[in-house]
Design a protein around this motif. Sequence first.
Motif, PDB file in Angstrom:
ATOM      1  N   ASN A 566       0.823  -1.217   0.000  1.00 41.16           N
ATOM      2  CA  ASN A 566       0.000   0.000   0.000  1.00 41.16           C
ATOM      3  C   ASN A 566       0.856   1.265   0.000  1.00 41.16           C
ATOM      4  OD1 ASN A 566      -2.453  -1.399  -0.014  1.00 41.16           O
ATOM      5  ND2 ASN A 566      -2.372  -1.706   2.217  1.00 41.16           N
ATOM      6  N   GLU A 567       1.970   1.220   0.734  1.00 36.08           N
ATOM      7  CA  GLU A 567       2.859   2.396   0.779  1.00 36.08           C
ATOM      8  C   GLU A 567       3.436   2.690  -0.606  1.00 36.08           C
ATOM      9  OE1 GLU A 567       4.473   1.887   5.395  1.00 36.08           O
ATOM     10  OE2 GLU A 567       5.707   1.211   3.698  1.00 36.08           O
ATOM     11  N   LEU A 568       3.845   1.646  -1.301  1.00 38.22           N
ATOM     12  CA  LEU A 568       4.458   1.840  -2.618  1.00 38.22           C
ATOM     13  C   LEU A 568       3.442   2.302  -3.657  1.00 38.22           C
ATOM     14  CD1 LEU A 568       6.860  -1.260  -2.692  1.00 38.22           C
ATOM     15  CD2 LEU A 568       7.501   1.137  -2.408  1.00 38.22           C
ATOM     16  N   LEU A 569       2.230   1.773  -3.565  1.00 33.54           N
ATOM     17  CA  LEU A 569       1.186   2.247  -4.487  1.00 33.54           C
ATOM     18  C   LEU A 569       0.889   3.726  -4.232  1.00 33.54           C
ATOM     19  CD1 LEU A 569      -1.449  -0.666  -4.638  1.00 33.54           C
ATOM     20  CD2 LEU A 569       0.196   0.009  -6.396  1.00 33.54           C
ATOM     21  N   GLY A 570       0.927   4.086  -2.943  1.00 31.17           N
ATOM     22  CA  GLY A 570       0.648   5.479  -2.589  1.00 31.17           C
ATOM     23  C   GLY A 570       1.699   6.445  -3.114  1.00 31.17           C
ATOM     24  N   LYS A 571       2.937   5.964  -3.259  1.00 30.05           N
ATOM     25  CA  LYS A 571       4.015   6.825  -3.776  1.00 30.05           C
ATOM     26  C   LYS A 571       3.867   7.094  -5.270  1.00 30.05           C
ATOM     27  CE  LYS A 571       7.547   5.402  -0.416  1.00 30.05           C
ATOM     28  NZ  LYS A 571       8.843   4.708  -0.241  1.00 30.05           N
ATOM     29  N   LYS A 572       3.113   6.228  -5.948  1.00 26.92           N
ATOM     30  CA  LYS A 572       2.895   6.325  -7.400  1.00 26.92           C
ATOM     31  C   LYS A 572       4.216   6.460  -8.174  1.00 26.92           C
ATOM     32  CE  LYS A 572      -1.814   7.969  -7.316  1.00 26.92           C
ATOM     33  NZ  LYS A 572      -2.822   8.896  -7.865  1.00 26.92           N
ATOM     34  N   GLY A 573       5.187   5.614  -7.757  1.00 22.68           N
ATOM     35  CA  GLY A 573       6.492   5.602  -8.405  1.00 22.68           C
ATOM     36  C   GLY A 573       6.639   4.427  -9.353  1.00 22.68           C
ATOM     37  N   PHE A 574       7.829   3.836  -9.376  1.00 23.76           N
ATOM     38  CA  PHE A 574       8.146   2.748 -10.313  1.00 23.76           C
ATOM     39  C   PHE A 574       7.307   1.500 -10.014  1.00 23.76           C
ATOM     40  CE2 PHE A 574      10.910  -0.669 -12.049  1.00 23.76           C
ATOM     41  CZ  PHE A 574      10.970  -0.214 -13.358  1.00 23.76           C
ATOM     42  N   TYR A 575       7.133   1.168  -8.727  1.00 23.25           N
ATOM     43  CA  TYR A 575       6.319   0.015  -8.344  1.00 23.25           C
ATOM     44  C   TYR A 575       4.872   0.206  -8.811  1.00 23.25           C
ATOM     45  CZ  TYR A 575       3.969  -3.529  -5.481  1.00 23.25           C
ATOM     46  OH  TYR A 575       3.205  -4.599  -5.070  1.00 23.25           O
ATOM     47  N   TYR A 576       4.379   1.417  -8.634  1.00 23.70           N
ATOM     48  CA  TYR A 576       3.014   1.742  -9.061  1.00 23.70           C
ATOM     49  C   TYR A 576       2.848   1.472 -10.562  1.00 23.70           C
ATOM     50  CZ  TYR A 576      -1.101   4.659 -10.030  1.00 23.70           C
ATOM     51  OH  TYR A 576      -2.329   5.123 -10.457  1.00 23.70           O
ATOM     52  N   GLN A 577       3.878   1.842 -11.346  1.00 22.06           N
ATOM     53  CA  GLN A 577       3.828   1.615 -12.802  1.00 22.06           C
ATOM     54  C   GLN A 577       3.884   0.118 -13.114  1.00 22.06           C
ATOM     55  OE1 GLN A 577       6.972   3.873 -14.701  1.00 22.06           O
ATOM     56  NE2 GLN A 577       6.455   5.740 -13.577  1.00 22.06           N
ATOM     57  N   LEU A 578       4.739  -0.611 -12.395  1.00 21.44           N
ATOM     58  CA  LEU A 578       4.844  -2.061 -12.617  1.00 21.44           C
ATOM     59  C   LEU A 578       3.532  -2.757 -12.298  1.00 21.44           C
ATOM     60  CD1 LEU A 578       8.329  -3.077 -11.071  1.00 21.44           C
ATOM     61  CD2 LEU A 578       7.661  -3.238 -13.469  1.00 21.44           C
ATOM     62  N   TYR A 579       2.949  -2.387 -11.164  1.00 21.29           N
ATOM     63  CA  TYR A 579       1.712  -3.034 -10.717  1.00 21.29           C
ATOM     64  C   TYR A 579       0.582  -2.787 -11.705  1.00 21.29           C
ATOM     65  CZ  TYR A 579      -2.057  -4.519  -7.619  1.00 21.29           C
ATOM     66  OH  TYR A 579      -3.158  -5.165  -7.079  1.00 21.29           O
ATOM     67  N   ASN A 580       0.434  -1.537 -12.100  1.00 21.19           N
ATOM     68  CA  ASN A 580      -0.662  -1.191 -13.019  1.00 21.19           C
ATOM     69  C   ASN A 580      -0.449  -1.774 -14.412  1.00 21.19           C
ATOM     70  OD1 ASN A 580      -2.506   0.344 -11.419  1.00 21.19           O
ATOM     71  ND2 ASN A 580      -0.980   1.978 -11.330  1.00 21.19           N
TER      72      ASN A 580
END
Length: 585
Positions: A566-580
């Motif tokens: 949840n923390e990484l999704l909230g940052k909307k960084g590289f992890y957010y891009q990978l997940y989406n």
Amino acid sequence: MKKTGLKKDVQKDTLKKVLRYIKKYRSLMLISILLAVIIVALTLYVPILIGKAIDGIAYSQIQFDYILKQLMIVAIIVSITAIAQWFMNMINNKVTYQVVRDMRDEAFKKIEILPLKYIDTHSQGDIVSRVIADVDQFADGLLMGFTQLFTGVITILGTLLFMLTINVSITFVVVLVTPLSLFVASFIAKKTYTMFKLQSETRGEQTAFIDEMIGNEKVVKAYGHEEEAIKKFDEINDRLAKYSLRATFFSSLTNPTTRFVNSVVYAGVAITGAFAVLNGKMTVGAWSCFLSYANQYTKPFNEISGVVTELQNALACAARIFELIEEEAQAPESPQAVTLENANGNVSCKNVSFSYVPEKKLIENFNIQIKPGQKVAIVGPTGCGKTTLINLLMRFYDVNQGSIQVDDKDIREMTRRSLRLNYGMVLQETWLKKGTIKENIIMGKPDATDEEITAAAQAAHAHSFIKRLPKGYDTVIEEDGGMLSQGQKQLLCITRVMLTEPPMLILDEATSSIDTRTEIKIQSAFNRLMEGKTSFIVAHRLSTIQNADVILVMKEGKIIEQGNHNELLGKKGFYYQLYNSQFAV
């Protein structure tokens, strides 16, 4: 000239190494040499007896009793010689195959302690070829050397002594022509070594290619690569045929050329001996005896020339074996290395830098602190260093700089075995050995009871398919699982870890080959297994690591993001891009 000198040095060095192996069996070698002396002495005594028998016929009245006595002695000597020859061959065989056993044993032991870097950068087929085919070729040459070299050299020396006792001048004729045989053998030996070395290397390349194609036959067929594979094989095969033909051509010159020299020697003895008989300086029996000696004297040159050729092949193969045996082993354990027992799972990386190739940097200044019992997921694009980090944690490779610590102790100060026993590892690529299902499961815990094995299989959801096999847990599978599906093979690897229950876990896409329904069950089993254990999970499907305590997002060998899902999704960084990107419609 430099190249020739270097080649001689390599051959000389290889021969010294071979002799070091033989030295262990020197008592048997001494017996073999003694038997060779006896065989040659008795063999050389036979012509004298036959010469006497001929003289008993050639002059005045035929002496039947005398001739019969000589022939009976010949029969006894021939029988003793045959028995001695049999014992000598037995001893030579024993020494040869004991030496071969020692070399293979040492080669395999070296493979087990070679750094993974060597295995990763050398063809597996070539390594197999060195241990199997090259050692066999070496054995053939060594056996021929033992059998023929001893008797050949002793026969030459013995016949010279016997001939000198009969007639010095005719012996001089024989000795005068001898250097021709030695010159021919030496010339051919130089040519054959190079060809045999190329033949051995190309045979290793061919073995490697066949191994590669058989191991990846499904991929070859799937991509219609059959014609290209056949072309590549034909090219290697043609090259092997060319080198083999050249090696055979040069080695086959030995026999006819030395036979020619031998015929010249025999003719010289026959002519000079005939004149000696006519002039009354020699009896017919003595001349017959001398002709027999001349034949026996020249015969070993044929054999020794053949042995020299075979020895070139044997030395070329031995050189490749010794290259493997003398490869630098992995860094030895520190004398103060401690045994890690029941690790708490406190893992840290401090300023870790590592690269497989010095000029190509991979992991730099890597820092991380993992608390006992944490579930750590490692994600990132291909080539970011996920698998490399696992290799470093397991000490398959050592760090170039910095340190990795377990329970506040540098892993380089612990024994590799104890460190690895504290990890349970399931990789994306399964590994199963030839043997029963049970033998594959208990690899990490040989003393496990049947109840423990069954419990582990049930936890891994492997028990049901195992029971459906012809002999259940006693079903024998071939190397790499044979006819088992990829998912079933993966379940067996997971069962193996479930049985050992190590304090730390490494899961590298452990459920990638399993259907979704079974994967849900396995994830549940893993969650139970990971309770209280430090776990490293390399994941490509991010849906499988949402409950991880810490997610490390790696890119180009560095941790660029860190936190829970949840923390990484909230940052909307590289992890957010990978997940989406994985769930984009």
